[in-house]
Design an enzyme around this catalytic site. Structure first.
Site, PDB file in Angstrom:
ATOM      1  N   HIS A 207       0.754  -1.217  -0.170  1.00  0.00           N
ATOM      2  CA  HIS A 207      -0.008   0.059   0.019  1.00  0.00           C
ATOM      3  C   HIS A 207       0.878   1.275  -0.169  1.00  0.00           C
ATOM      4  O   HIS A 207       2.009   1.006   0.885  1.00  0.00           O
ATOM      5  CB  HIS A 207      -0.849   0.070   1.224  1.00  0.00           C
ATOM      6  CG  HIS A 207      -2.040  -1.260   1.283  1.00  0.00           C
ATOM      7  ND1 HIS A 207      -3.231  -0.662   0.677  1.00  0.00           N
ATOM      8  CD2 HIS A 207      -1.913  -2.123   1.080  1.00  0.00           C
ATOM      9  CE1 HIS A 207      -4.058  -1.685   0.525  1.00  0.00           C
ATOM     10  NE2 HIS A 207      -3.354  -2.704   1.085  1.00  0.00           N
ATOM     11  N   CYS A 238      -7.745  -1.630   3.961  1.00  0.00           N
ATOM     12  CA  CYS A 238      -8.505  -2.419   4.958  1.00  0.00           C
ATOM     13  C   CYS A 238      -9.262  -1.709   5.851  1.00  0.00           C
ATOM     14  O   CYS A 238      -8.577  -0.930   6.565  1.00  0.00           O
ATOM     15  CB  CYS A 238      -7.555  -3.579   5.605  1.00  0.00           C
ATOM     16  SG  CYS A 238      -8.344  -4.393   7.151  1.00  0.00           S
ATOM     17  N   ASN A 247      -3.679   0.996  -2.121  1.00  0.00           N
ATOM     18  CA  ASN A 247      -2.510   0.006  -2.910  1.00  0.00           C
ATOM     19  C   ASN A 247      -1.715   0.898  -3.702  1.00  0.00           C
ATOM     20  O   ASN A 247      -2.181   1.679  -4.440  1.00  0.00           O
ATOM     21  CB  ASN A 247      -3.270  -1.162  -3.821  1.00  0.00           C
ATOM     22  CG  ASN A 247      -4.025  -2.118  -2.812  1.00  0.00           C
ATOM     23  OD1 ASN A 247      -5.031  -1.980  -2.372  1.00  0.00           O
ATOM     24  ND2 ASN A 247      -3.274  -3.357  -2.603  1.00  0.00           N
TER      25      ASN A 247
HETATM   26  N1  COA Z   1     -19.488 -15.419   4.374  1.00  0.00           N
HETATM   27  C1  COA Z   1     -20.507 -15.066   4.596  1.00  0.00           C
HETATM   28  N2  COA Z   1     -21.156 -14.783   5.795  1.00  0.00           N
HETATM   29  C2  COA Z   1     -20.563 -15.414   6.638  1.00  0.00           C
HETATM   30  C3  COA Z   1     -18.783 -15.864   6.388  1.00  0.00           C
HETATM   31  C4  COA Z   1     -18.648 -15.962   5.204  1.00  0.00           C
HETATM   32  N3  COA Z   1     -17.245 -16.187   4.849  1.00  0.00           N
HETATM   33  N4  COA Z   1     -18.404 -16.098   7.834  1.00  0.00           N
HETATM   34  C5  COA Z   1     -19.381 -15.710   8.710  1.00  0.00           C
HETATM   35  N5  COA Z   1     -20.534 -15.341   8.055  1.00  0.00           N
HETATM   36  C6  COA Z   1     -21.754 -14.935   8.728  1.00  0.00           C
HETATM   37  C7  COA Z   1     -22.249 -15.981   9.578  1.00  0.00           C
HETATM   38  O1  COA Z   1     -22.931 -16.751   9.073  1.00  0.00           O
HETATM   39  C8  COA Z   1     -22.953 -14.885  10.696  1.00  0.00           C
HETATM   40  O2  COA Z   1     -24.226 -14.455  10.360  1.00  0.00           O
HETATM   41  P1  COA Z   1     -25.323 -14.347  10.973  1.00  0.00           P
HETATM   42  O3  COA Z   1     -25.104 -13.148  12.052  1.00  0.00           O
HETATM   43  O4  COA Z   1     -26.648 -13.763  10.321  1.00  0.00           O
HETATM   44  O5  COA Z   1     -25.707 -15.405  12.014  1.00  0.00           O
HETATM   45  C9  COA Z   1     -21.876 -13.803  10.918  1.00  0.00           C
HETATM   46  O6  COA Z   1     -21.345 -13.634   9.450  1.00  0.00           O
HETATM   47  C10 COA Z   1     -21.131 -13.920  12.051  1.00  0.00           C
HETATM   48  O7  COA Z   1     -20.283 -14.986  11.766  1.00  0.00           O
HETATM   49  P2  COA Z   1     -19.108 -15.489  12.746  1.00  0.00           P
HETATM   50  O8  COA Z   1     -18.750 -16.927  12.348  1.00  0.00           O
HETATM   51  O9  COA Z   1     -19.460 -15.419  14.396  1.00  0.00           O
HETATM   52  O10 COA Z   1     -18.281 -14.379  12.485  1.00  0.00           O
HETATM   53  P3  COA Z   1     -17.483 -13.385  13.038  1.00  0.00           P
HETATM   54  O11 COA Z   1     -18.427 -12.134  13.430  1.00  0.00           O
HETATM   55  O12 COA Z   1     -16.475 -13.861  14.122  1.00  0.00           O
HETATM   56  O13 COA Z   1     -16.717 -12.674  11.989  1.00  0.00           O
HETATM   57  C11 COA Z   1     -15.328 -13.065   9.899  1.00  0.00           C
HETATM   58  C12 COA Z   1     -15.422 -13.411  11.324  1.00  0.00           C
HETATM   59  C13 COA Z   1     -13.973 -13.747   9.497  1.00  0.00           C
HETATM   60  C14 COA Z   1     -16.591 -13.774   9.098  1.00  0.00           C
HETATM   61  C15 COA Z   1     -15.523 -11.539   9.629  1.00  0.00           C
HETATM   62  O14 COA Z   1     -14.988 -10.937  10.603  1.00  0.00           O
HETATM   63  C16 COA Z   1     -15.169 -10.963   8.359  1.00  0.00           C
HETATM   64  O15 COA Z   1     -15.781 -11.620   7.156  1.00  0.00           O
HETATM   65  N6  COA Z   1     -13.889 -10.483   8.023  1.00  0.00           N
HETATM   66  C17 COA Z   1     -13.609 -10.018   6.763  1.00  0.00           C
HETATM   67  C18 COA Z   1     -12.510  -8.821   7.112  1.00  0.00           C
HETATM   68  C19 COA Z   1     -12.100  -8.340   5.629  1.00  0.00           C
HETATM   69  O16 COA Z   1     -12.505  -9.036   4.553  1.00  0.00           O
HETATM   70  N7  COA Z   1     -11.081  -7.455   5.855  1.00  0.00           N
HETATM   71  C20 COA Z   1     -10.463  -6.784   4.559  1.00  0.00           C
HETATM   72  C21 COA Z   1      -9.687  -7.527   4.002  1.00  0.00           C
HETATM   73  S1  COA Z   1      -8.064  -7.420   4.595  1.00  0.00           S
HETATM   74 ZN    ZN Z   2      -4.292  -4.886   0.875  1.00  0.00          ZN
END
Ligand code: COA
Ligand code: ZN
Length: 311
Positions: A207, A238, A247
């Protein structure tokens, strides 16, 4: 024949995830289809994350299924957990790009997982993908520094790389999530990686938050890295890393490599045409510089008075 460099565009994932406005699904698809014609090696199409965490990419299935896949281009998606992996496999992606953080605090802030918990998810994911033929890459966020914790020890990064390879990850992306890396650090870490693990496929992901992005890309190339993530227009960041910004810009990176006589396989003019459509798409100016300044072979008419005496 100069060595080939591989340019991988992440604008529709790293870029669009942090945009203030949702980009309409059909516009995402149209942009990816145009990018597919530019000679890029890989396109990170979207992410299969929680729509609550990343609302801008809540249309991941529609986008992945809506694009025209061009031969020779690899289509990858970002995946944080088993649920995301199952969604990605259902869309027949070429590559799954697993994401984890090298630092505990960014891991918790971004994914609600420590690196240890991410590794446990990845083991399960690799089981789920067995036999599918899908390439497994892992992106290691905060490799060069964490916005919460500061320095991330290189010994820790090396240990995580080894553990990722041990569980069956084939490619690793070293990510400078908030532009904390400097070229000396990049050269040191990348040289170690390419020497220690010559069979692994490494990508550098920078980035430009502090203006060191292209310098870091050069340092990585000098250390033997030949794959680069970059984002059209220089979008990106992010949403769970405070202070994150764009980036390195794909067209600026390709322009630099071409000026140096290196082979990227990319048609820069076509790429610039894609970049030209971005401000209207996202509704604001974008950081890329070559589109604004023109390529370095741009020439201006000399001042009129030089044509001779006008009296
Ligand atoms: N795709 C779609 N939905 C998802 C999912 C996925 N891969 N993983 C979890 N979920 C949903 C669950 O079904 C749940 O839904 P509900 O509230 O309707 O029941 C909700 O998300 C929470 O699920 P949980 O397993 O408790 O996840 P969490 O709240 O601990 O979050 C992540 C974990 C990883 C899913 C979430 O933090 C995330 O997607 N982060 C991505 C961050 C990102 O992309 N950042 C930028 C890139 S660096
Ligand atoms: Zn990045």
């Amino acid at each position: 024949m100069t060595k080939r460099l591989y340019i991988q565009d992440v604008a529709t994932r790293d870029g669009f995830q942090i945009e203030p406005n949702f980009i309409p699904t059909e516009d995402k698809i149209a942009l990816i289809d145009r990018l597919s014609e530019t000679g890029l090696a890989k396109i990170e199409v979207t992410s299969f994350t929680s729509p609550k965490a990343i609302p801008n990419l809540r249309d991941a299935e529609e986008v992945m299924r809506g694009i025209q896949r061009a031969p020779g281009v690899e289509y990858t998606v970002l995946v944080p957990n088993v649920r995301g992996c199952e969604r990605a496999l259902a869309c027949e992606v070429d590559e799954i790009n697993l994401v984890m953080s090298a630092s505990d605090t960014h891991g918790m802030a971004n994914l609600r997982m420590t690196p240890e918990q991410s590794l446990a998810q990845f083991r399960d994911i690799i089981e789920v993908t067995r036999g599918s033929g899908v390439f497994i890459n892992a992106s290691l966020s905060t490799t060069f520094g964490c916005p919460f914790e500061g320095e991330v020890p290189e010994t820790r990064v090396r240990e995580l790389i080894q553990r990722l390879l041990d569980i069956g990850v084939q490619g690793i992306t070293l990510c400078d999530t908030t532009g904390m890396a400097d070229p000396a650090q990049v050269e040191r870490l990348c040289r170690h990686a390419t020497t220690q693990w010559p069979d692994a496929v490494f990508t550098a992901h920078f980035h430009n938050t502090r203006g060191m992005g292209l310098a870091n890309a050069l340092a990585a190339m000098n250390a033997g890295i030949d794959r680069f993530d970059a984002s059209l227009g220089g979008l990106g960041g992010c949403p769970y890393a405070p202070g994150a910004s764009g980036n390195i810009c794909t067209e600026d990176l390709v322009h630099m490599f071409q000026r140096m006589g290196l082979n990227t396989g990319v048609d820069l003019d076509k790429l610039l045409q894609c970049a030209a459509s971005l401000p209207a798409l996202v509704g604001h100016d974008v950081p890329g510089t070559v589109l604004k300044a023109g390529k370095a072979d741009r020439r201006y008419p000399k001042p009129k008075w030089m044509d001779g005496p006008d009296r």
